[in-house]
Design an enzyme around this catalytic site. Structure first.
Site, PDB file in Angstrom:
ATOM      1  N   HIS A  48      10.147   8.964  17.197  1.00 31.34           N
ATOM      2  CA  HIS A  48      10.026   8.297  18.403  1.00 31.34           C
ATOM      3  C   HIS A  48      10.921   7.192  18.380  1.00 31.34           C
ATOM      4  CE1 HIS A  48       5.941   9.904  19.900  1.00 31.34           C
ATOM      5  NE2 HIS A  48       5.698  10.148  19.038  1.00 31.34           N
ATOM      6  N   ASP A 138       7.834   3.743  24.750  1.00 29.56           N
ATOM      7  CA  ASP A 138       7.168   5.127  24.417  1.00 29.56           C
ATOM      8  C   ASP A 138       5.558   5.259  25.098  1.00 29.56           C
ATOM      9  OD1 ASP A 138       6.395   6.857  22.907  1.00 29.56           O
ATOM     10  OD2 ASP A 138       7.065   6.495  21.132  1.00 29.56           O
TER      11      ASP A 138
END
Ligand code: UDP
Length: 483
Positions: A48, A138
């Site tokens: 990520h 995110d």
């Protein structure tokens, strides 16, 4: 490692530290006061962090000020870090404390401690004259968008998985796809090819095995209602129909491939690596690769998280010894004990086993002819962007869906089939690698791989679909209004 941007360190006076990443294109010098400032908030996993760092670099290159926030406890002495920020808390401010907590505990604590420390950071920066304009979160941390909203800032959700996987989870989120999906079902969802159960993300099929994870996945869309922008690390043309379907519900913008510019458009001259590696790369493999002939080496890696069964590792080891080719196998130190006894010695001369490498450098090397991968989305997108054919051996999460696309949609590799015990046997592995490297369709697979490589580069290059989406985001920030 150097980022293609100028660095300015700004240490706040609490235990928060922050780093502001800036660039100063000429046209913006006169209008300093208008330079927007974005806080980037990744979920603290390698897969990520990487795409969100790259997105940050693209923004910084275009004149945006970036503050990149990761939990303090994430960074250990073995983290290869390129001056990237340590700014917030997930409630476990040392690596030891983090190691003692379960993923579920960390997730919950990240929400509480993260909300508080992120709010505090934004305030500190504002007081220091560096007011924030937008929080790019995110999609795993929808609470960050709530923080943005509470402070009257723009909020952007950033998805690190494909739009096709988004279609699946969005249908789960809306209650349109009932889980768990039964074994015999063929799932037909808008914008996607018909999917067998084995093509679906593992959490949709076996939601009991990892309690709370499906909720996290489907919950990614919870934040979308609070966000002004929705970004996906993908390329519009790679999954056109899925993108078009998602656009009916939210303003999805593809901004990928979020990989270092020097592997794509080369517009960010020093952008040669991601800049924050949670594992220390061993670069000895580059010399080793140098001695191999073009397209002759099998590169094997299962990313930063996969924990293969011992039996699976043995089957892989057997397969690699049977194939008449050199191989480079990344086995993280936590996994080494699963290798057959003396394997490293027995394989020496034919294979090199490393605990971590600079994967992009390896994939870009002309000696690499095939990537045996778990099909994590970053690895898949990297191989696609560098034109490397793949053999997919998915482990969990969205990897099966990515493998399905590699084989049947992008046609730049195959997916290895597991046996009834869920293990991919050595014969299957040997046959898949041979199919991709020297089988009847090997040439066609390589040509497709080159086609996607060009497409990926074109998307992020000046005027490409992803570049235009990034420009549009920036003009909205400059204009102060969401279009
Ligand atoms: N990676 C790397 N060196 C390695 C193995 C992996 O740099 O030896 C990087 C890879 O380039 C990718 C990331 O780690 O960017 C893994 O992300 P992915 O989504 O493929 O898998 P995950 O680790 O999330 O399962």
């Amino acid at each position: 490692m150097t980022l293609p941007i100028t660095h300015t360190h700004t240490h706040t006076h609490t235990h928060d530290h922050s780093l502001i990443l800036k660039s100063k294109p000429k046209e913006m010098d006169q209008k300093k006061e208008q330079k927007p400032h974005c806080l980037i908030l990744p979920y603290p996993l390698q897969g990520h962090i990487n795409p969100m760092i790259q997105f940050s670099k693209r923004l910084a290159h275009k004149g945006i000020t970036i503050t990149f926030a990761v939990p303090q406890g994430l960074l250990t002495s073995s983290t290869a870090v390129d001056d990237i920020a340590v700014v917030i808390s997930d409630g476990y401010d040392s690596a030891a404390a983090r190691a003692g907590a379960s993923p579920q505990e960390r997730l919950l604590s990240f929400k509480t401690a993260g909300t508080e420390s992120t709010s505090r950071l934004i305030e500190k920066l504002r007081e220091g004259g560096r007011a924030m304009d937008c929080v790019v979160c995110d999609a795993f941390v929808p609470w960050g968008l709530a923080v943005a909203k509470g402070k009257g800032l723009f909020g952007a959700a950033f998805f690190t998985q494909t739009s096709s996987v988004n279609v699946i989870y969005y249908n789960v989120f809306k209650g349109l796809l009932k889980v768990p999906v039964s074994e015999k079902e063929i799932v037909q969802l808008p914008g996607l090819p018909p999917l067998e159960v084995s093509d679906l993300p593992s959490f949709v099929v076996d939601s009991e095995k990892y309690p709370g994870v499906l909720e996290l996945m489907a919950g990614q869309f919870e934040g979308v209602k609070d966000s002004d922008f929705v970004f996906v690390n993908s390329v519009y043309k790679l999954e056109e129909e899925a993108n078009n379907w998602m656009k009916k519900s939210m303003s999805v913008k593809t901004i990928g491939p979020a990989i270092p510019s020097m592997y794509l458009d080369k517009r960010l001259q020093q952008d040669t690596n991601y800049g924050l590696s949670l594992f220390k790369p061993d670069d000895t493999c580059m010399k080793w690769l140098q001695q191999r002939s073009p397209k002759s080496v099998i590169y094997v890696s299962f990313g930063s998280m996969a924990k293969l069964d011992k039996h699976q590792m043995e089957e892989l080891a057997t397969a690699l010894m049977l194939i008449d080719k050199h191989f480079l196998w990344v086995v993280r130190s936590s996994e080494v004990s699963k290798l057959p006894e003396n394997f490293t010695d027995e394989a020496s001369g034919k294979g090199l086993i490393l605990s971590w490498c600079s994967q992009l450098e390896v994939l870009a090397h002309e000696a690499v002819g095939c990537f045996v991968t778990h099909c994590g989305w970053n690895s898949t997108l990297e191989a696609l962007s560098l034109g490397v054919p793949m053999v997919g051996v998915p482990w969990w999460s969205d990897q099966a869906t990515n493998a399905k696309f590699v084989m049947d949609v992008w046609k730049m590799g195959v997916r290895a089939c597991p046996n009834e015990e869920g293990v991919v046997g050595h014969e299957e592995l040997v046959s898949c690698v041979k199919h991709v490297m020297e089988g009847e369709r090997a040439e066609e697979i390589r040509e497709n791989a080159m086609k996607w490589k060009e497409l990926a580069k074109g998307a992020i290059d000046e005027g490409g679909s992803s570049d235009r989406n990034i420009e549009e985001f920036i003009s909205t920030l400059l204009g102060g209004q969401v279009s």
